[in-house]
Scaffold this active site. Structure first.
Site, short mmCIF file in Angstrom:
data_model
loop_
_atom_site.label_atom_id
_atom_site.label_comp_id
_atom_site.label_asym_id
_atom_site.label_seq_id
_atom_site.Cartn_x
_atom_site.Cartn_y
_atom_site.Cartn_z
N SER A 1 -4.83 -11.19 -3.33
CA SER A 1 -3.52 -10.56 -3.53
C SER A 1 -2.89 -10.03 -2.23
O SER A 1 -1.69 -9.78 -2.19
CB SER A 1 -3.61 -9.42 -4.55
OG SER A 1 -4.30 -8.33 -4.02
N LYS B 1 -3.35 -2.67 -1.96
CA LYS B 1 -1.94 -3.10 -1.96
C LYS B 1 -1.21 -2.43 -0.80
O LYS B 1 -1.72 -1.53 -0.14
CB LYS B 1 -1.25 -2.70 -3.28
CG LYS B 1 -1.95 -3.17 -4.55
CD LYS B 1 -1.95 -4.68 -4.69
CE LYS B 1 -2.75 -5.10 -5.92
NZ LYS B 1 -3.10 -6.48 -5.91
#
Length: 186
Positions: A38, A97
């Site tokens: 990700s 993230k």
């Protein structure tokens, strides 16, 4: 007897000093490993990262946080021996993230464009088109909007919603493995 007493005292001091150093380290620092794609291309699977805790978080920072997702049996089996000692099936998963917007900001994600406070932001670090949409008129205090750099596969604030700072583990500052990529993380 005197020699045994002295040796026990030295051992006791060494143990206390070790516990103090370990406690200080764990209060200010943490490490993590990347387990998915990700954050590609910034971070790749098996990258090992050093993080600073108790810092001032800003948009652009890469952070790790406890998500509401849980560690499945399959996730647990993929861990190495030491990780299996430290983690257990069913515990909250750590995600990595990038902070896109913080408290007081507005955020709009639509048609592949990300706007913070009405301005399109420059994102040279992303590897795929930004899919899905999200909108927050004003992000509340203590909350953050975070997305992965590999937008087409990242499970992030577009689905999870805002991330509470209370769930932050730390800010990624340094990659220490693999040795060929050792250095600061931007």
């Amino acid at each position: 007897m005197n020699r045994l007493k002295k040796e026990l005292l030295e051992w006791g001091q060494a143990i206390v000093i070790t516990i103090i150093i370990f406690s200080i380290y764990n209060y200010f620092f943490a490490t993590t490993t990347v387990y998915n794609t990700s954050m590609y291309p910034t971070l790749v699977e098996k990258d090992m990262l050093f993080m600073a805790k108790r810092v001032d978080y800003q948009p652009g920072d890469i952070i790790s946080f406890k998500s509401e997702l849980t560690l499945t049996a399959r996730d647990y089996e993929s861990l190495n021996f030491i990780q299996k000692i430290l983690h257990h099936e069913g515990e909250r998963k750590n995600l990595i993230k990038r902070i896109i917007a913080g408290p007081g900001d507005s955020i709009e994600v639509a048609d592949g464009i990300v706007k913070v406070n009405g301005e399109i932001i420059d994102e040279p670090y992303i590897s795929t088109v930004t899919t899905k949409s999200a909108y927050y008129e004003k992000i509340p205090e203590g909350m953050y909007f975070c997305m992965g750099d590999n937008r087409s596969v990242s499970y992030d604030s577009r689905e999870l919603g805002l991330i509470p700072e209370a769930d932050f583990i730390g800010k990624v500052v340094f990659r220490f493995m693999p040795l060929s990529k050792i250095g600061n993380v931007d």
